[in-house]
Design a protein around this motif. Structure first.
Motif, PDB file in Angstrom:
ATOM      1  N   GLU A 186       0.804  -1.067   0.148  1.00 44.70           N
ATOM      2  CA  GLU A 186       0.393  -0.189  -0.158  1.00 44.70           C
ATOM      3  C   GLU A 186       0.726   1.023  -0.248  1.00 44.70           C
ATOM      4  OE1 GLU A 186      -2.804   0.919   3.196  1.00 44.70           O
ATOM      5  OE2 GLU A 186      -3.786  -0.539   1.680  1.00 44.70           O
ATOM      6  N   ALA A 241       1.113   5.169   0.468  1.00 45.91           N
ATOM      7  CA  ALA A 241       0.713   6.276   1.092  1.00 45.91           C
ATOM      8  C   ALA A 241       0.853   7.504  -0.458  1.00 45.91           C
ATOM      9  CB  ALA A 241       0.981   6.908   2.158  1.00 45.91           C
ATOM     10  N   THR A 262      -4.291   6.309  -0.452  1.00 39.74           N
ATOM     11  CA  THR A 262      -3.544   5.047  -0.553  1.00 39.74           C
ATOM     12  C   THR A 262      -4.021   4.120  -1.662  1.00 39.74           C
ATOM     13  OG1 THR A 262      -4.834   3.889   0.688  1.00 39.74           O
ATOM     14  CG2 THR A 262      -3.149   4.954   2.309  1.00 39.74           C
TER      15      THR A 262
END
Length: 164
Positions: free
Chosen positions: A18, A20, A26
């Protein structure tokens, strides 16, 4: 238009992470490489698959567009159900750093794997394989005069056994 499926093959090869984004959102990406810096921080090379468009003679079509990036943890967060060990390099004894070519007279010529003088058809060899081959003497194998692999090979320990 069909719904985007994150488990689909177009994600590419490798585990998901994931990422950011600067605005707080995200997004998931495929990790292609990870490594630690000298301070112990993990850095992840990743690829994002984004929707894209290509104009053709019969009109526009949707085509995925891949964007590559690199960021450290915690910007890139590993996911619990992913196996990141597949990104780790093989142990040193299994790494192939040498290319071995056969010369016209049947001898072997050992090159660094990235040597421009080495042929694409040469076989790859580990450190132990190259050392065993060169230990048989110059009538069997020699090193390339251009890339000089002996500079590295002479710093390595000889192989434990005499098998080739």
């Amino acid at each position: 238009m069909e719904e985007y499926d994150e488990s689909a093959a177009h994600w590419g090869e490798g585990p998901l992470v994931e990422v950011a984004l600067p605005d707080g959102q995200t997004i998931r990406a495929v990790v292609t490489r990870r490594r630690r810096d000298r301070f112990g921080t993990w850095w992840y090379d990743y690829e994002l698959t984004l929707p894209g468009r290509v104009d053709t003679s019969s009109g526009p079509i949707q085509q995925p567009h891949v964007v590559s990036g690199c960021a450290p943890y915690p910007i890139v967060q590993p996911l619990e159900d992913q196996d990141y060990t597949v990104l780790d390099p093989p142990p040193p004894e299994k790494r192939t750093r040498w290319r071995v070519d056969v010369t016209r007279d049947g001898r072997r010529l050992v090159h660094r794997v990235d040597c421009a003088a080495g042929s694409e058809g040469g076989s790859l060899a580990t450190d132990a394989d190259a050392l065993r081959l060169l230990a048989q003497g110059p009538e069997v194998a020699t090193t390339c005069a251009i890339c000089c692999p002996e500079a590295v090979l002479r710093t390595l320990s000889p192989p434990a056994d005499d098998s080739f």
